[in-house]
Design an enzyme around this catalytic site. Structure first.
Site, PDB file in Angstrom:
ATOM      1  N   PRO A  18       0.855  -1.198   0.000  1.00 45.82           N
ATOM      2  CA  PRO A  18       0.000   0.000   0.000  1.00 45.82           C
ATOM      3  C   PRO A  18       0.882   1.235   0.000  1.00 45.82           C
ATOM      4  CG  PRO A  18       0.025  -1.030   2.181  1.00 45.82           C
ATOM      5  CD  PRO A  18       0.797  -1.933   1.268  1.00 45.82           C
ATOM      6  N   MET A  19       0.673   2.135  -0.963  1.00 45.74           N
ATOM      7  CA  MET A  19       1.525   3.330  -1.077  1.00 45.74           C
ATOM      8  C   MET A  19       0.647   4.558  -1.270  1.00 45.74           C
ATOM      9  SD  MET A  19       4.685   1.824  -3.397  1.00 45.74           S
ATOM     10  CE  MET A  19       3.680   0.723  -4.424  1.00 45.74           C
ATOM     11  N   LEU A  20       0.711   5.474  -0.318  1.00 47.24           N
ATOM     12  CA  LEU A  20      -0.098   6.691  -0.367  1.00 47.24           C
ATOM     13  C   LEU A  20       0.162   7.463  -1.650  1.00 47.24           C
ATOM     14  CD1 LEU A  20      -0.085   8.209   3.237  1.00 47.24           C
ATOM     15  CD2 LEU A  20      -2.087   7.560   1.890  1.00 47.24           C
ATOM     16  N   CYS A 100       3.324   3.211   9.094  1.00 52.65           N
ATOM     17  CA  CYS A 100       3.569   4.525   8.492  1.00 52.65           C
ATOM     18  C   CYS A 100       4.019   5.516   9.561  1.00 52.65           C
ATOM     19  CB  CYS A 100       2.317   5.036   7.793  1.00 52.65           C
ATOM     20  SG  CYS A 100       2.568   6.631   6.970  1.00 52.65           S
ATOM     21  N   LYS A 139       0.454  -4.720   9.117  1.00 54.23           N
ATOM     22  CA  LYS A 139       1.732  -4.328   8.502  1.00 54.23           C
ATOM     23  C   LYS A 139       2.469  -3.431   9.489  1.00 54.23           C
ATOM     24  CE  LYS A 139       3.841  -2.607   4.243  1.00 54.23           C
ATOM     25  NZ  LYS A 139       4.756  -1.571   4.744  1.00 54.23           N
ATOM     26  N   ASN A 212       9.024  -7.074   3.731  1.00 47.19           N
ATOM     27  CA  ASN A 212       8.894  -5.873   2.907  1.00 47.19           C
ATOM     28  C   ASN A 212      10.099  -4.974   3.175  1.00 47.19           C
ATOM     29  OD1 ASN A 212       7.184  -2.823   3.401  1.00 47.19           O
ATOM     30  ND2 ASN A 212       7.563  -3.658   1.383  1.00 47.19           N
ATOM     31  N   GLY A 213      10.470  -4.204   2.170  1.00 48.19           N
ATOM     32  CA  GLY A 213      11.526  -3.211   2.346  1.00 48.19           C
ATOM     33  C   GLY A 213      12.721  -3.434   1.437  1.00 48.19           C
ATOM     34  N   GLY A 214      12.922  -2.536   0.469  1.00 49.19           N
ATOM     35  CA  GLY A 214      14.134  -2.535  -0.341  1.00 49.19           C
ATOM     36  C   GLY A 214      14.261  -3.660  -1.344  1.00 49.19           C
TER      37      GLY A 214
END
Length: 331
Positions: A18-20, A100, A139, A212-214
């Site tokens: 999910p990305m704002l 977030c 998350k 998740n991440g990178g």
């Protein structure tokens, strides 16, 4: 464009974060044309927006399935109300944002700051699980501020999985600084600690966990899947969506042919025509498609032409056809 395919693997094996401001309904429709199996997530939607907002914050296209709604909030009753609405609308999963770090999110008492109150997170998850039958997931990060010990992380997972009955976690392999760093900096400056997430999965083998991440390639994703149940990719999938074309085959074991980027663009036309007829500007859709041809001759011309022309009054699919010709001319 991939056909409907069958796989023995669950959708969470590979997902898009999910990305704002990025993973809106137009983006998700586009990404679905690249992969039938990938689990898609909405942008974070706050409980206040859903309950009190004037717009339809739960709108999506049926073609997006499997699709999860990410909620932002910390009031168990409000989250339960929104989860129930989302299930009625057909969402496949509810995800609670506990990762977030933005000031805007903290001021609303949700996001990464909730990691410091595991009991409240557990109460939120339990309230949602009590009213829906679809999965409720969390998350989160590996820590916040100076609360970044492995013991702190384990205590959080213990509480939320035990008292909250949460069975699935998506772990961003960085801690979050709640002050002093912007959301962008929080995605880049805190060091990645994949081994800690792997250890967490080993210590909680009964829980489903995604990392998740990178993560920047399918090769990296496959390496993580040696340790984890699932992989969630964020910015790379948005900026270079072409990597999704091989996901069904390489990650889910599908025998389907990889999605062809030109065919994907043209498969968007009926959706775009429908949206334009309802007043949507072309640029609101094509902004998500700019990176499709990354690494392919003509990619720069594609990006430039769309960036310069899709926002103009009256812009329609002819803009895309012209941009495709620029790519074809470079091949």
């Amino acid at each position: 464009m991939p056909a409907e395919s069958h796989t023995v693997y669950p959708a969470y094996r590979f997902s898009i974060a999910p990305m704002l401001d990025w993973t809106d309904r137009h983006c998700r429709y586009f990404l679905r044309l690249l992969s039938r199996n990938t689990l898609l997530y909405t942008e974070m939607v706050t409980t206040g927006a859903i309950i009190h907002g004037k717009g339809d914050y739960l709108a999506y296209s049926e073609e997006e399935h499997p699709v999860a709604l990410q909620l932002g909030g910390s009031d168990p009753a409000a989250l339960a109300q929104c989860a129930k609405l989302a299930e009625a609308r057909g969402y496949d999963e509810i995800n609670l944002n506990v990762g977030c770090p933005s000031d805007r999110v903290q001021n609303g008492m949700f996001g990464a700051c909730l990691m410091g109150n595991a009991q409240l997170v557990a109460d939120c998850v339990k309230a949602m699980r009590d009213v829906v039958s679809i999965p409720v997931t969390v998350k989160t990060r590996i820590g916040i501020d100076d609360q970044d010990s492995y013991e702190f992380l384990c205590d959080f997972i213990n509480t939320v999985s035990g008292k909250g009955e949460c069975e699935m976690f998506i772990i961003h392999a960085r801690k979050a600084w709640l002050s002093g760093l912007s959301p962008k900096e929080n995605r880049e400056i805190p060091p990645l600690d994949y081994p800690r997430v792997y250890q967490l999965k080993r210590d909680f083998p009964h829980l489903t966990m995604s990392i998740n991440g990178g993560i920047k390639s399918l090769e990296e994703a496959k390496a993580h899947l040696q340790h984890m149940d699932g992989v969630m990719v964020g910015r790379e999938a948005y900026q270079n969506p072409g990597i999704l074309a091989a996901v069904d085959r390489e990650i889910f074991g599908s025998s389907d042919t990889d999605a062809d980027p030109v065919a994907v663009v043209r498969a968007m036309y009926p959706y775009i025509e429908r949206e334009l007829s309802q007043g949507t500007y072309l640029g609101h859709i094509t902004r998500h498609m700019l990176g499709l041809f990354q690494g392919i001759p003509g990619a720069r011309q594609w990006r430039r032409y769309l960036s310069e022309n899709a926002h103009k009054a009256g812009a329609d699919i002819n803009v895309l056809e012209h941009a495709l010709k620029l790519v074809a001319d470079k091949r």
